[in-house]
Design a protein around this motif. Structure first.
Motif, PDB file in Angstrom:
ATOM      1  N   GLY A 121      -8.749 -50.127  36.785  1.00  0.00           N
ATOM      2  CA  GLY A 121      -7.472 -50.032  36.090  1.00  0.00           C
ATOM      3  C   GLY A 121      -6.313 -49.578  36.948  1.00  0.00           C
ATOM      4  O   GLY A 121      -5.254 -49.237  36.417  1.00  0.00           O
ATOM      5  N   ASP A 122      -6.496 -49.572  38.281  1.00  0.00           N
ATOM      6  CA  ASP A 122      -5.408 -49.105  39.146  1.00  0.00           C
ATOM      7  C   ASP A 122      -4.957 -50.178  40.134  1.00  0.00           C
ATOM      8  O   ASP A 122      -4.476 -49.867  41.222  1.00  0.00           O
ATOM      9  N   SER A 123      -5.143 -51.444  39.764  1.00  0.00           N
ATOM     10  CA  SER A 123      -4.730 -52.551  40.631  1.00  0.00           C
ATOM     11  C   SER A 123      -4.012 -53.614  39.802  1.00  0.00           C
ATOM     12  O   SER A 123      -4.185 -53.695  38.584  1.00  0.00           O
ATOM     13  N   ILE A 124      -3.227 -54.420  40.504  1.00  0.00           N
ATOM     14  CA  ILE A 124      -2.569 -55.579  39.903  1.00  0.00           C
ATOM     15  C   ILE A 124      -3.165 -56.825  40.543  1.00  0.00           C
ATOM     16  O   ILE A 124      -3.269 -56.905  41.771  1.00  0.00           O
ATOM     17  N   THR A 130      -9.634 -62.406  25.689  1.00  0.00           N
ATOM     18  CA  THR A 130      -8.827 -61.616  24.761  1.00  0.00           C
ATOM     19  C   THR A 130      -9.578 -60.422  24.171  1.00  0.00           C
ATOM     20  O   THR A 130      -8.975 -59.610  23.463  1.00  0.00           O
ATOM     21  N   ASP A 131     -10.876 -60.284  24.446  1.00  0.00           N
ATOM     22  CA  ASP A 131     -11.653 -59.127  23.990  1.00  0.00           C
ATOM     23  C   ASP A 131     -11.833 -58.166  25.157  1.00  0.00           C
ATOM     24  O   ASP A 131     -12.393 -58.552  26.198  1.00  0.00           O
ATOM     25  N   MET A 132     -11.380 -56.938  24.987  1.00  0.00           N
ATOM     26  CA  MET A 132     -11.407 -55.979  26.088  1.00  0.00           C
ATOM     27  C   MET A 132     -11.952 -54.633  25.650  1.00  0.00           C
ATOM     28  O   MET A 132     -11.770 -54.216  24.508  1.00  0.00           O
ATOM     29  N   VAL A 133     -12.622 -53.975  26.594  1.00  0.00           N
ATOM     30  CA  VAL A 133     -13.102 -52.607  26.401  1.00  0.00           C
ATOM     31  C   VAL A 133     -12.421 -51.742  27.452  1.00  0.00           C
ATOM     32  O   VAL A 133     -12.537 -52.004  28.652  1.00  0.00           O
ATOM     33  N   LEU A 134     -11.702 -50.723  27.004  1.00  0.00           N
ATOM     34  CA  LEU A 134     -11.074 -49.788  27.932  1.00  0.00           C
ATOM     35  C   LEU A 134     -11.940 -48.545  28.040  1.00  0.00           C
ATOM     36  O   LEU A 134     -12.203 -47.870  27.039  1.00  0.00           O
ATOM     37  N   CYS A 135     -12.398 -48.249  29.257  1.00  0.00           N
ATOM     38  CA  CYS A 135     -13.171 -47.032  29.512  1.00  0.00           C
ATOM     39  C   CYS A 135     -12.174 -45.925  29.833  1.00  0.00           C
ATOM     40  O   CYS A 135     -11.505 -45.963  30.873  1.00  0.00           O
ATOM     41  N   VAL A 136     -12.060 -44.962  28.947  1.00  0.00           N
ATOM     42  CA  VAL A 136     -11.015 -43.946  29.062  1.00  0.00           C
ATOM     43  C   VAL A 136     -11.626 -42.551  29.099  1.00  0.00           C
ATOM     44  O   VAL A 136     -12.742 -42.321  28.627  1.00  0.00           O
ATOM     45  N   SER A 137     -10.845 -41.615  29.646  1.00  0.00           N
ATOM     46  CA  SER A 137     -11.280 -40.219  29.694  1.00  0.00           C
ATOM     47  C   SER A 137     -10.048 -39.329  29.837  1.00  0.00           C
ATOM     48  O   SER A 137      -9.518 -38.840  28.855  1.00  0.00           O
ATOM     49  N   TYR A 138      -9.544 -39.193  31.073  1.00  0.00           N
ATOM     50  CA  TYR A 138      -8.428 -38.300  31.368  1.00  0.00           C
ATOM     51  C   TYR A 138      -7.157 -38.755  30.630  1.00  0.00           C
ATOM     52  O   TYR A 138      -6.746 -39.907  30.748  1.00  0.00           O
ATOM     53  N   LEU A 139      -6.566 -37.848  29.842  1.00  0.00           N
ATOM     54  CA  LEU A 139      -5.340 -38.136  29.078  1.00  0.00           C
ATOM     55  C   LEU A 139      -5.463 -39.432  28.268  1.00  0.00           C
ATOM     56  O   LEU A 139      -4.520 -40.218  28.160  1.00  0.00           O
ATOM     57  N   ARG A 140      -6.621 -39.637  27.688  1.00  0.00           N
ATOM     58  CA  ARG A 140      -6.919 -40.922  27.043  1.00  0.00           C
ATOM     59  C   ARG A 140      -6.023 -41.210  25.838  1.00  0.00           C
ATOM     60  O   ARG A 140      -5.764 -42.379  25.527  1.00  0.00           O
ATOM     61  N   LYS A 141      -5.531 -40.183  25.163  1.00  0.00           N
ATOM     62  CA  LYS A 141      -4.705 -40.420  23.980  1.00  0.00           C
ATOM     63  C   LYS A 141      -3.428 -41.166  24.331  1.00  0.00           C
ATOM     64  O   LYS A 141      -2.903 -41.934  23.525  1.00  0.00           O
ATOM     65  N   THR A 142      -2.918 -40.952  25.528  1.00  0.00           N
ATOM     66  CA  THR A 142      -1.718 -41.672  25.967  1.00  0.00           C
ATOM     67  C   THR A 142      -1.973 -43.168  25.978  1.00  0.00           C
ATOM     68  O   THR A 142      -1.132 -43.968  25.552  1.00  0.00           O
ATOM     69  N   ILE A 143      -3.158 -43.559  26.473  1.00  0.00           N
ATOM     70  CA  ILE A 143      -3.540 -44.973  26.517  1.00  0.00           C
ATOM     71  C   ILE A 143      -3.806 -45.502  25.108  1.00  0.00           C
ATOM     72  O   ILE A 143      -3.308 -46.564  24.719  1.00  0.00           O
ATOM     73  N   GLY A 148     -10.328 -44.454  33.370  1.00  0.00           N
ATOM     74  CA  GLY A 148     -10.577 -43.043  33.080  1.00  0.00           C
ATOM     75  C   GLY A 148     -10.435 -42.103  34.257  1.00  0.00           C
ATOM     76  O   GLY A 148     -10.744 -40.913  34.148  1.00  0.00           O
ATOM     77  N   GLY A 149      -9.979 -42.603  35.407  1.00  0.00           N
ATOM     78  CA  GLY A 149      -9.900 -41.766  36.607  1.00  0.00           C
ATOM     79  C   GLY A 149      -8.818 -40.698  36.521  1.00  0.00           C
ATOM     80  O   GLY A 149      -7.878 -40.795  35.725  1.00  0.00           O
ATOM     81  N   LEU A 150      -8.942 -39.685  37.392  1.00  0.00           N
ATOM     82  CA  LEU A 150      -7.996 -38.566  37.394  1.00  0.00           C
ATOM     83  C   LEU A 150      -6.712 -38.875  38.155  1.00  0.00           C
ATOM     84  O   LEU A 150      -5.690 -38.227  37.941  1.00  0.00           O
ATOM     85  N   GLY A 151      -6.751 -39.842  39.063  1.00  0.00           N
ATOM     86  CA  GLY A 151      -5.560 -40.188  39.835  1.00  0.00           C
ATOM     87  C   GLY A 151      -5.066 -39.050  40.713  1.00  0.00           C
ATOM     88  O   GLY A 151      -3.864 -38.834  40.851  1.00  0.00           O
ATOM     89  N   THR A 152      -5.991 -38.323  41.343  1.00  0.00           N
ATOM     90  CA  THR A 152      -5.620 -37.128  42.113  1.00  0.00           C
ATOM     91  C   THR A 152      -4.706 -37.454  43.295  1.00  0.00           C
ATOM     92  O   THR A 152      -3.854 -36.639  43.659  1.00  0.00           O
ATOM     93  N   ARG A 153      -4.853 -38.630  43.893  1.00  0.00           N
ATOM     94  CA  ARG A 153      -4.013 -38.975  45.052  1.00  0.00           C
ATOM     95  C   ARG A 153      -2.579 -39.307  44.643  1.00  0.00           C
ATOM     96  O   ARG A 153      -1.721 -39.492  45.498  1.00  0.00           O
ATOM     97  N   LEU A 154      -2.343 -39.384  43.333  1.00  0.00           N
ATOM     98  CA  LEU A 154      -0.989 -39.679  42.847  1.00  0.00           C
ATOM     99  C   LEU A 154      -0.332 -38.478  42.166  1.00  0.00           C
ATOM    100  O   LEU A 154       0.664 -38.620  41.475  1.00  0.00           O
ATOM    101  N   LEU A 164     -16.712 -39.743  35.754  1.00  0.00           N
ATOM    102  CA  LEU A 164     -18.052 -40.292  36.001  1.00  0.00           C
ATOM    103  C   LEU A 164     -18.081 -41.276  37.171  1.00  0.00           C
ATOM    104  O   LEU A 164     -19.088 -41.959  37.357  1.00  0.00           O
ATOM    105  N   ALA A 165     -16.995 -41.370  37.946  1.00  0.00           N
ATOM    106  CA  ALA A 165     -16.876 -42.366  39.019  1.00  0.00           C
ATOM    107  C   ALA A 165     -16.888 -43.770  38.413  1.00  0.00           C
ATOM    108  O   ALA A 165     -17.001 -43.942  37.194  1.00  0.00           O
ATOM    109  N   THR A 166     -16.775 -44.784  39.244  1.00  0.00           N
ATOM    110  CA  THR A 166     -16.545 -46.147  38.732  1.00  0.00           C
ATOM    111  C   THR A 166     -17.695 -46.672  37.877  1.00  0.00           C
ATOM    112  O   THR A 166     -17.502 -47.092  36.739  1.00  0.00           O
ATOM    113  N   ALA A 167     -18.911 -46.673  38.426  1.00  0.00           N
ATOM    114  CA  ALA A 167     -20.046 -47.222  37.672  1.00  0.00           C
ATOM    115  C   ALA A 167     -20.428 -46.321  36.504  1.00  0.00           C
ATOM    116  O   ALA A 167     -20.860 -46.806  35.452  1.00  0.00           O
TER     117      ALA A 167
END
Length: 233
Positions: free
Chosen positions: A105-108, A47-60, A8-14, A83-86
């Protein structure tokens, strides 16, 4: 076991890349970053996942839907502001009732997550953090001095080594009690609270298999690495 992905981060540095795309949806090779992350988690038999989304969430949400196309089940925890990470993680609380994995959600990643989970359980840990040994050179001469101020050594641009947090955790659901509701809160604050309460915070060293997509330079490097891989197929 479920995995919670903080997306859900804004990705301001990108910026400006993230003006119209949330950072987890930036392309790496032929897939968005988040798809690579979900595939790695699935390969580790979650195989069960929860995505915490916010910014431009509809794209995800429009891309992944319920996860069926990717061989997983996806639920969405939605925040209406950063809301920051936690703080993001707190939104997933209604979906979690057992030991779970939490990843940024910003690492591989490409290390053995099952091994990390097994270590967490064997040590009866409250939180297990994934760490990576990081080396860097200080760009200045470092001067050592004695207590009386006398110079004892000059180390020119020395290399230092430290264990850094790479944003993958195994956690017990009790961690949610350490996070306030509906306000920004960092994962570092959670760890500090857990340590203050004498909880077992363990570490797992991931020797390889980590790419951070924090800014334009690291995104360019990661993208070039994936282009090289595609060229070898």
């Amino acid at each position: 076991m479920k995995a919670v992905i903080l997306a859900g981060g804004l990705g301001t540095r990108l910026q400006p890349y993230t003006t119209f795309l949330p950072k987890p949806m930036l392309p790496l090779g032929e897939k968005p970053l988040l798809e690579h992350l979900i595939s790695w988690i699935r390969r580790n038999k979650i195989t069960d996942m929860v995505l915490c989304v916010s910014y431009l969430r509809k794209t995800i949400e429009d891309y992944f839907e319920d996860g069926g196309r990717f061989g997983v089940k996806i639920e969405y925890a939605v925040a209406d502001r950063p809301l920051a990470t936690a703080g993001q993680l707190k939104t997933a609380e209604p979906f979690i009732n057992d030991t779970f994995v939490c990843v940024y959600g910003d690492s591989i990643f490409n290390f053995n997550l099952r091994q990390m989970i097994n270590q967490h359980k064997s040590k009866n840990a409250f939180i297990t953090m994934s760490l990576h040994k990081y080396k860097t050179n200080i760009k200045y001469g470092v001067i050592e001095t004695a207590k009386n101020g006398r110079v004892t050594a000059w180390n020119e641009k020395p290399e230092i080594t430290a264990n850094i947090n790479i944003g993958c955790y195994v956690m017990e659901p009790g961690v949610f009690s350490l996070i306030p509701q509906s306000r920004p809160f960092g994962m570092d604050d959670v760890i500090k609270k857990a340590l203050a309460r004498k909880k077992i915070v363990s570490s797992f060293i991931a020797k390889n298999g980590f790419i951070d997509i924090g800014d334009k330079a690291s995104y360019k490097k990661a993208y070039e690495q994936f282009r090289e891989k595609l060229g070898k197929i």
